[in-house]
Design a protein around this motif. Structure first.
Motif, short mmCIF file in Angstrom:
data_model
loop_
_atom_site.label_atom_id
_atom_site.label_comp_id
_atom_site.label_asym_id
_atom_site.label_seq_id
_atom_site.Cartn_x
_atom_site.Cartn_y
_atom_site.Cartn_z
N LEU A 61 0.85 -1.21 0.00
CA LEU A 61 0.00 0.00 0.00
C LEU A 61 0.87 1.25 0.00
CD1 LEU A 61 -2.67 -0.98 2.69
CD2 LEU A 61 -3.13 -0.55 0.27
N ARG A 62 1.92 1.19 0.80
CA ARG A 62 2.82 2.34 0.92
C ARG A 62 3.59 2.57 -0.37
NH1 ARG A 62 4.34 0.77 6.37
NH2 ARG A 62 3.55 2.30 7.84
N GLN A 63 3.94 1.46 -1.05
CA GLN A 63 4.78 1.55 -2.24
C GLN A 63 4.14 2.43 -3.31
OE1 GLN A 63 5.58 -2.18 -4.22
NE2 GLN A 63 7.58 -2.16 -3.19
N CYS A 64 2.81 2.32 -3.45
CA CYS A 64 2.23 3.08 -4.56
C CYS A 64 1.38 4.24 -4.10
CB CYS A 64 1.49 2.15 -5.51
SG CYS A 64 0.20 1.24 -4.74
N SER A 65 1.61 4.73 -2.88
CA SER A 65 0.92 5.97 -2.50
C SER A 65 1.63 6.59 -1.31
CB SER A 65 -0.53 5.68 -2.13
OG SER A 65 -0.57 4.69 -1.14
N VAL A 82 -0.03 4.34 7.79
CA VAL A 82 -0.75 3.31 8.53
C VAL A 82 -0.93 3.85 9.95
CG1 VAL A 82 -0.57 0.98 9.49
CG2 VAL A 82 0.12 1.42 7.12
N PHE A 83 -2.17 3.96 10.39
CA PHE A 83 -2.42 4.53 11.72
C PHE A 83 -2.01 3.54 12.82
CE2 PHE A 83 -5.29 6.61 8.80
CZ PHE A 83 -5.03 7.95 9.07
N GLY A 84 -1.40 4.09 13.85
CA GLY A 84 -0.98 3.25 14.98
C GLY A 84 0.21 2.37 14.66
N GLY A 121 -4.50 5.51 5.46
CA GLY A 121 -5.03 6.78 4.97
C GLY A 121 -4.04 7.44 4.06
N ALA A 122 -4.55 8.27 3.18
CA ALA A 122 -3.67 9.03 2.29
C ALA A 122 -4.39 10.32 1.95
CB ALA A 122 -3.38 8.23 1.02
N PRO A 123 -3.64 11.39 1.73
CA PRO A 123 -4.27 12.65 1.40
C PRO A 123 -5.12 12.49 0.14
CG PRO A 123 -1.91 12.92 1.66
CD PRO A 123 -2.18 11.46 1.71
N GLY A 124 -6.33 13.00 0.21
CA GLY A 124 -7.21 12.97 -0.96
C GLY A 124 -8.07 11.71 -1.01
N GLY A 165 -11.21 9.73 5.55
CA GLY A 165 -10.68 9.03 4.38
C GLY A 165 -10.05 7.67 4.63
N ALA A 166 -9.99 7.24 5.89
CA ALA A 166 -9.21 6.02 6.16
C ALA A 166 -9.95 4.75 5.72
CB ALA A 166 -8.88 5.94 7.63
#
Ligand code: PLP
Length: 388
Positions: free
Chosen positions: A275-279, A283-285, A298-301, A347-348
């Motif tokens: 998930l992190r690789q392409c945005s 990750v919360f917590g 979550g990610a902006p937008g 948005g999460a």
């Protein structure tokens, strides 16, 4: 579940385990009422009591301290009772709950609104222990309710430490363990918790059955339902024998497969990395101990409602932070309490895995995310992330 679907919403509910289904099918053919003294009644009673022993055994409690309820919500409301006491001590007259609790705890149970105080959490969703000490400093005995694992982020609270603070102040601790049950191993005595809530459908049992479990020495529980005296007068009404049978079987199966959670955790790590690789998300917590199966991302937008629909069209079931019964996407009260603004609190997306999740499931989810993320994040603004 249809073969072409990938189910990543295990924190909302888990698929029914075969063992639970088989136990329920058998229990449906039991004609007797567990309160009856004849053979048929005693057969039903045996099923109820062996399930009770399974639930108690899973958390190191005594069977007689397990009260079957209609689920986690009822267990929570039953627990939140003014007048609870652990002898020698004074009955509790007020309630303190953490800001990230499930709605059934935040509602305060049977305490009056003026007797309810809310305890803040830090950026990772962990209860602020010094704030708890301050709230308890006036010496008024309190029931404190803090969950073991958060349903949205999976973050684990430091329950034994919290229990020490609560007990030193003459209070009692209730722990909503609905999400932790069957995912991590714990024991009511090692947690030093006075009351625990659990629910069957999160561990592969049927929906609509759960339990409140008490530690030895806790008294003063005021029944929500009074009548026939079932459950030692703590919850009246003829027992839901098939539901209880399914719950017992699910508990046994969940306990036997706890070791598999290591594999689930590795899948979660693969999912998070992808998930992190392409945005440009987070990750919360992520910096605190968490359940092995949960990612709140979550990610902006990102708009949770659009993301959930997008994933669904790709064959993948995920949820917005909190799976609301109404189906409405609201701001996540958990993320708000953790200090995140509306941009992220709305948005999460929560992805939660379980015992039958596979590497192929994770890879299909990441493939969908790669396909969707461009469109889902088109309103994203790099500068926004710095605010988080
Ligand atoms: N507590 C927590 C932390 C939960 O996640 C849930 C369900 O989502 C509940 C309580 C309520 O349990 P039930 O659905 O069995 O009423």
């Amino acid at each position: 579940m249809a073969k072409d679907r990938v189910y990543l919403d295990w924190n909302a509910t888990a698929p029914l385990r075969q063992e639970a289904r088989a136990a329920m099918v058998a229990a449906w053919d039991l004609a007797g009422n567990p309160s009856s003294v004849h053979t048929e009644g005693r057969q039903a009673r045996r099923v109820v009591e062996s399930a009770r022993a399974a639930v108690a055994g899973a958390v190191g409690a005594d069977s007689r301290n397990v009260v079957f309820t209609s689920g986690g919500t009822e267990a929570n409301v039953l627990a939140l009772t003014p007048g609870l006491v652990r002898n020698p001590g004074a009955p509790v007259r007020r309630l303190i709950v953490s800001a990230v609790e499930h709605a059934s705890v935040l509602a305060g149970g049977r305490f009056a609104a003026e007797d309810l105080q809310v305890l803040g959490v830090d950026r990772d969703g962990i209860v602020r222990l010094d704030d708890l000490r301050l709230l308890l400093a006036d010496g008024k005995p309190a029931l404190v309710s803090v969950m073991l694992a958060n349903n949205e982020t999976g973050a684990l609270q430091p329950i034994p430490e919290l229990a020490g603070i609560v007990h030193d102040a003459g209070g009692l601790l209730h722990v909503d363990a609905v999400q932790a049950f069957g995912k991590i191993s714990f024991d009511i005595n090692k947690l030093h918790s006075d009351l625990l809530s659990v629910s069957a459908h999160k561990i592969g049992g049927p929906k609509g059955i759960g339990a409140l479990i008490m530690a030895n020495g806790v008294a003063g529980l005021d029944a929500l339902l009074r009548g026939g005296g079932q459950e030692l007068g703590r919850r009246a009404g003829t027992e839901n024998v098939p539901g209880i049978a399914g719950f017992g079987a699910a508990v046994m199966a969940a306990q036997a497969s706890l070791n598999d959670m290591k594999r689930v955790e590795e899948l979660r790590q693969r999912l998070e990395a992808g998930l992190r690789q392409c945005s440009n998300g987070l990750v919360f917590g992520q910096d605190v101990p968490r359940l092995p199966n949960t990612v709140l991302f979550g990610a902006p937008g990102l708009r949770a409602e659009t993301a959930v629909i997008g994933f669904d069209l790709e064959g993948i079931a995920v949820s917005s932070g909190s799976a609301c019964s109404s189906g409405k996407v609201q701001l996540s009260h958990v993320l708000e309490a953790m200090g995140f603004g509306p941009e992220l609190s709305r948005g999460a997306v929560r992805l939660s895995l379980g015992w039958s999740s596979t590497e192929a499931d994770v890879d299909r989810c990441l493939e969908a995310w790669r396909k969707l993320s461009g469109a889902l994040l088109k309103h994203s603004d790099e500068t926004q992330l710095e605010r988080f």
